[in-house]
Design a protein around this motif. Structure first.
Motif, PDB file in Angstrom:
ATOM      1  N   ALA A  94       0.838  -1.199   0.000  1.00  0.00           N
ATOM      2  CA  ALA A  94       0.000   0.000   0.000  1.00  0.00           C
ATOM      3  C   ALA A  94       0.874   1.251   0.000  1.00  0.00           C
ATOM      4  O   ALA A  94       1.880   1.334   0.708  1.00  0.00           O
ATOM      5  CB  ALA A  94      -0.922  -0.004   1.215  1.00  0.00           C
ATOM      6  N   VAL A  95       0.473   2.223  -0.806  1.00  0.00           N
ATOM      7  CA  VAL A  95       1.180   3.503  -0.887  1.00  0.00           C
ATOM      8  C   VAL A  95       0.258   4.562  -0.310  1.00  0.00           C
ATOM      9  O   VAL A  95      -0.760   4.913  -0.925  1.00  0.00           O
ATOM     10  CB  VAL A  95       1.563   3.835  -2.342  1.00  0.00           C
ATOM     11  CG1 VAL A  95       2.299   5.172  -2.398  1.00  0.00           C
ATOM     12  CG2 VAL A  95       2.426   2.730  -2.929  1.00  0.00           C
ATOM     13  N   ALA A  96       0.590   5.055   0.862  1.00  0.00           N
ATOM     14  CA  ALA A  96      -0.218   6.099   1.488  1.00  0.00           C
ATOM     15  C   ALA A  96       0.004   7.423   0.769  1.00  0.00           C
ATOM     16  O   ALA A  96       1.074   7.669   0.186  1.00  0.00           O
ATOM     17  CB  ALA A  96       0.134   6.233   2.964  1.00  0.00           C
ATOM     18  N   GLU A  97      -0.993   8.276   0.802  1.00  0.00           N
ATOM     19  CA  GLU A  97      -0.871   9.559   0.113  1.00  0.00           C
ATOM     20  C   GLU A  97       0.218  10.418   0.735  1.00  0.00           C
ATOM     21  O   GLU A  97       0.872  11.202   0.043  1.00  0.00           O
ATOM     22  CB  GLU A  97      -2.211  10.296   0.140  1.00  0.00           C
ATOM     23  CG  GLU A  97      -2.217  11.569  -0.688  1.00  0.00           C
ATOM     24  CD  GLU A  97      -3.600  12.158  -0.842  1.00  0.00           C
ATOM     25  OE1 GLU A  97      -3.723  13.208  -1.518  1.00  0.00           O
ATOM     26  OE2 GLU A  97      -4.557  11.571  -0.300  1.00  0.00           O
ATOM     27  N   GLU A  98       0.443  10.260   2.043  1.00  0.00           N
ATOM     28  CA  GLU A  98       1.502  11.035   2.683  1.00  0.00           C
ATOM     29  C   GLU A  98       2.887  10.636   2.196  1.00  0.00           C
ATOM     30  O   GLU A  98       3.816  11.451   2.208  1.00  0.00           O
ATOM     31  CB  GLU A  98       1.433  10.868   4.203  1.00  0.00           C
ATOM     32  CG  GLU A  98       0.158  11.391   4.837  1.00  0.00           C
ATOM     33  CD  GLU A  98      -0.997  10.414   4.664  1.00  0.00           C
ATOM     34  OE1 GLU A  98      -0.718   9.243   4.307  1.00  0.00           O
ATOM     35  OE2 GLU A  98      -2.170  10.817   4.881  1.00  0.00           O
ATOM     36  N   SER A  99       3.043   9.384   1.761  1.00  0.00           N
ATOM     37  CA  SER A  99       4.353   8.920   1.304  1.00  0.00           C
ATOM     38  C   SER A  99       4.572   9.121  -0.191  1.00  0.00           C
ATOM     39  O   SER A  99       5.687   8.894  -0.669  1.00  0.00           O
ATOM     40  CB  SER A  99       4.524   7.430   1.628  1.00  0.00           C
ATOM     41  OG  SER A  99       3.537   6.652   0.971  1.00  0.00           O
ATOM     42  N   ALA A 100       3.547   9.545  -0.919  1.00  0.00           N
ATOM     43  CA  ALA A 100       3.692   9.784  -2.357  1.00  0.00           C
ATOM     44  C   ALA A 100       2.707  10.849  -2.810  1.00  0.00           C
ATOM     45  O   ALA A 100       1.835  10.587  -3.650  1.00  0.00           O
ATOM     46  CB  ALA A 100       3.492   8.495  -3.138  1.00  0.00           C
ATOM     47  N   PRO A 101       2.799  12.076  -2.302  1.00  0.00           N
ATOM     48  CA  PRO A 101       1.825  13.106  -2.714  1.00  0.00           C
ATOM     49  C   PRO A 101       1.940  13.457  -4.196  1.00  0.00           C
ATOM     50  O   PRO A 101       0.932  13.721  -4.853  1.00  0.00           O
ATOM     51  CB  PRO A 101       2.178  14.300  -1.811  1.00  0.00           C
ATOM     52  CG  PRO A 101       3.594  14.067  -1.401  1.00  0.00           C
ATOM     53  CD  PRO A 101       3.773  12.590  -1.333  1.00  0.00           C
TER      54      PRO A 101
END
Length: 679
Positions: A94-101
């Motif tokens: 999973a790629v959180a939005e905080e880690s890949a804005p």
């Protein structure tokens, strides 16, 4: 634009019509289930009004009522299983939005340009493919938090579930190899699929199909008793019947969705997407080569490379250097890579690398002394050196069991250790001895015999633009160092064929090695396949190959017994350097995608002899182990790889003639009579 809009509308209409056909199958099944209840109601109403009276009508009322109750109970059971069964989910990171804005911003801008809903989340997978995946089932995530509006709107959660956009799954090699513009062009037709997915009819049809598929999988397990097995069999039979009725309509629906998405995406970076598609095929070639030639030997040694995506860039750069058809690809590296869209690409690469090890090899979810990450700079010492010395130690253990003397008569003191001379002397064929004659397959062909699994080891991959395979003879003439990986630690990964390295005549180097396989190989019970595999070898070589195969089988059985004694992690837990989504899929059947078919006895013998030669070269001639990005473990002489060892080892294995190999050793300054260090 009119033509594009017309194509989108035609594809969407075709998809909606097929979705309605799927829903009609569901409605007809429900109508059939309700038919006995309707007849029972008519009979009961007729009796209460005095129209249907008499003994025969009374008996019919009782019989039909009981039948209606049974059918309704069975229908409720099937509906409950279909609704509660958890659909299969692809293992991802999973790629959180905080880690890949920046990545989320690019995907949302792309969705705005396509005039479709944006994906609800982004995930990475260790594969060269991208797709949309619906994860709105309650079992795929925590339940949504209820607010005050939910109290007055009881259908609110259901409405949000139907309107939730799917998750965008991106192949991690794309992020590291492609540039930002290329990634946007490749993802355009994928993101465009969220438009048709938001249509209520298509979404309902997809949920119905996924529920049936999950119900079939849930009822495939054995029940605890005869009654449970009968119930599972009945529910599974009904689910399979409904799936067969929906199969054609579901396939045509997905084709319509894909056609509509492709037509819509033509308006976005169309020219760049043509160039990016070339990078898709190239990335798959490098990724598959990296997994089978480089990562697999490390996994078998209890080490998992923690930067696989960085490695695929190095592999493709090396390919562009060797292959003139790939010229110009390396020049793209000056542009901004798509992995810059991630805040911490190193952590994501590590998480994807661990997930790849679990999927393709079946490694544990947590690191430990026997399962540790390894960097590319430590790969030669941690993997190559240990693999060669492990194989060499196994070779000498088998020689001990065969009663082969440690030292020759009159040998100098201190030479009774594990030496290369011991192996060469044992395999040398005297004039009185003759190699095992090769059998003619056409002369004794048996139509009922099981075909040799090593004849065509290649298998197709769902996202493969092409496939490449190599025969055992071709493998024996390639670089020997890739065949020196030690015995696999996971027998299931070793006994199930999987995707093979993707190569073409242009990107296959002349010294490309054989991909290491498993020690276990099939047998029909009479040793027929083993005899065919060892045909053309010497009697001593055949006996030694059989001993090595048996030793590897025992080690694998021991490893499997130890692995079966460990309990799987409790459901719903996540482990590893990042949230790898392990709560969404069953990890008790790992590896899900094993890489290699079983090795033959001749390949096992060749790999062990090659490992012994490499150990002797390292200990007596100052040769060093190395890593080739395309061919895996390799032997370095003054910093340059030597790829001419395989032919000499093959001559020793097949004819028992050590002269070519001894000449090679003499030219390199290797002293075969000196003991080597083993593990």
């Amino acid at each position: 634009m009119t033509g594009i809009g017309g194509g989108v509308e035609l594809g969407a209409q075709a998809a909606r019509s097929r979705a309605l056909a799927v829903l009609r199958v569901r409605s007809r099944a429900l109508a059939v289930a309700l038919l006995p209840a309707a007849v029972a109601v008519i009979l009961l109403a007729g009796g209460s009004t005095g129209h249907l009276v008499g003994g025969g009508w009374d008996a019919a009322r009782w019989a039909v009522s009981v039948l209606a109750l049974l059918v309704l109970a069975a229908t409720a059971a099937v509906a409950l299983v279909v609704a509660r069964a958890r659909p299969a989910v692809t293992p991802t990171v999973a790629v959180a939005e905080e880690s890949a804005p920046d990545l989320y911003r690019m995907v949302r801008d792309l969705a705005d340009r396509l005039d479709v809903p944006a994906p609800s989340a982004i995930a990475l997978t260790p594969d060269c493919d991208s797709w949309l995946e619906d994860r709105t089932h309650p079992a795929h995530g925590p339940p949504p938090a209820r607010d005050h509006d939910d109290l007055s709107d009881p259908v609110g959660p259901a409405r949000r579930r139907s309107a939730a956009a799917p998750v965008l799954v991106i192949g991690s090699p794309f992020l590291w190899w492609m540039r930002v513009g290329e990634l946007r062009a490749v993802l355009a037709p994928v993101v465009a699929g969220t438009g048709p997915a938001a249509h209520p009819d298509i979404a309902a049809a997809r949920r119905f199909i996924r529920g049936l598929d999950a119900a079939v999988a849930a009822t495939s397990t054995d029940g605890r008793g005869p009654l449970a097995r009968a119930a599972r069999g009945g529910i599974g039979g009904v689910s399979r019947l409904l799936l067969r009725g929906c199969r054609v309509h579901a396939a045509e629906m997905e084709r319509g969705v894909a056609a509509a998405a492709a037509e819509r995406a033509q308006a976005v970076d169309y020219g760049l997407r043509i160039v990016a598609q070339e990078q898709v095929g190239l990335a798959y070639a490098g990724w598959d080569r990296l997994l089978t030639r480089v990562a697999l030997p490390a996994w078998r040694m209890g080490r998992w490379p923690s930067r696989l995506d960085v490695g695929v860039v190095a592999a493709l750069t090396e390919l562009s250097r060797r292959d003139r058809l790939a010229e110009g690809f390396a020049s793209r590296l000056g542009e901004r890579p798509a992995c810059d869209l991630l805040e911490e690409p190193g952590l994501m690469d590590e998480a994807v690398s661990l997930l790849a090890a679990r999927l393709f090899h079946g490694g544990p979810a947590e690191t430990g002394p026997d399962w540790a990450p390894v960097g590319w700079e430590e790969y030669p010492e941690e993997v190559v050196d240990r693999a060669w010395r492990t194989d060499a130690a196994r070779l000498h253990r088998v020689l001990d069991t065969l009663g082969v003397r440690r030292a020759a008569e009159g040998a100098a003191p201190g030479t009774d250790g594990p030496t290369l001379s011991r192996v060469l002397d044992h395999l040398t064929t005297t004039p009185a001895e003759a190699p095992v004659p090769a059998r003619d397959p056409a002369a004794d062909a048996d139509p009922d015999a099981t075909p040799d699994p090593d004849a065509t080891p290649g298998t197709a991959h769902h996202a493969t633009p092409g496939t490449g395979t190599a025969t055992p003879d071709d493998q024996a003439t390639s670089d020997p160092q890739a065949a020196t990986a030690s015995a696999p630690s996971d027998p299931q990964a070793a006994t199930t064929p999987g995707p093979q390295p993707l190569t073409t005549p242009d990107d296959q180097p002349a010294d490309a090695p054989a991909a290491p396989g498993s020690a276990d190989h099939s047998d029909d019970g009479n040793g027929t396949e083993d005899d065919d595999d060892l045909a053309g070898t010497t009697p001593r070589g055949a006996a030694l190959a059989a001993g090595l195969s048996a030793q590897l089988a025992r080690e694998e059985a021991r490893t499997q017994a130890l692995a079966s004694g460990t309990a799987p992690p409790p459901p719903g837990t996540t482990t590893g350097p990042a949230a790898t989504g392990t709560a969404l899929w069953d990890d008790r059947a790992l590896p899900l995608l094993p890489l290699q078919p079983p090795r033959t006895g001749r390949e096992i013998l060749t790999a062990h002899i090659t490992a012994m030669v490499c150990c002797a070269a390292m200990d007596t001639a100052g040769v060093t182990p190395g890593l080739d990005w395309l061919d895996g473990p390799t032997l370095l002489v003054d910093g340059a790889r030597r790829a001419d060892l395989a032919l000499h080892v093959r001559s020793l294995v097949e004819t028992g003639d050590p002269a070519p190999l001894r000449a090679w050793l003499s030219d390199l300054g290797v002293r075969p009579e000196k003991p080597v260090r083993l593990v």
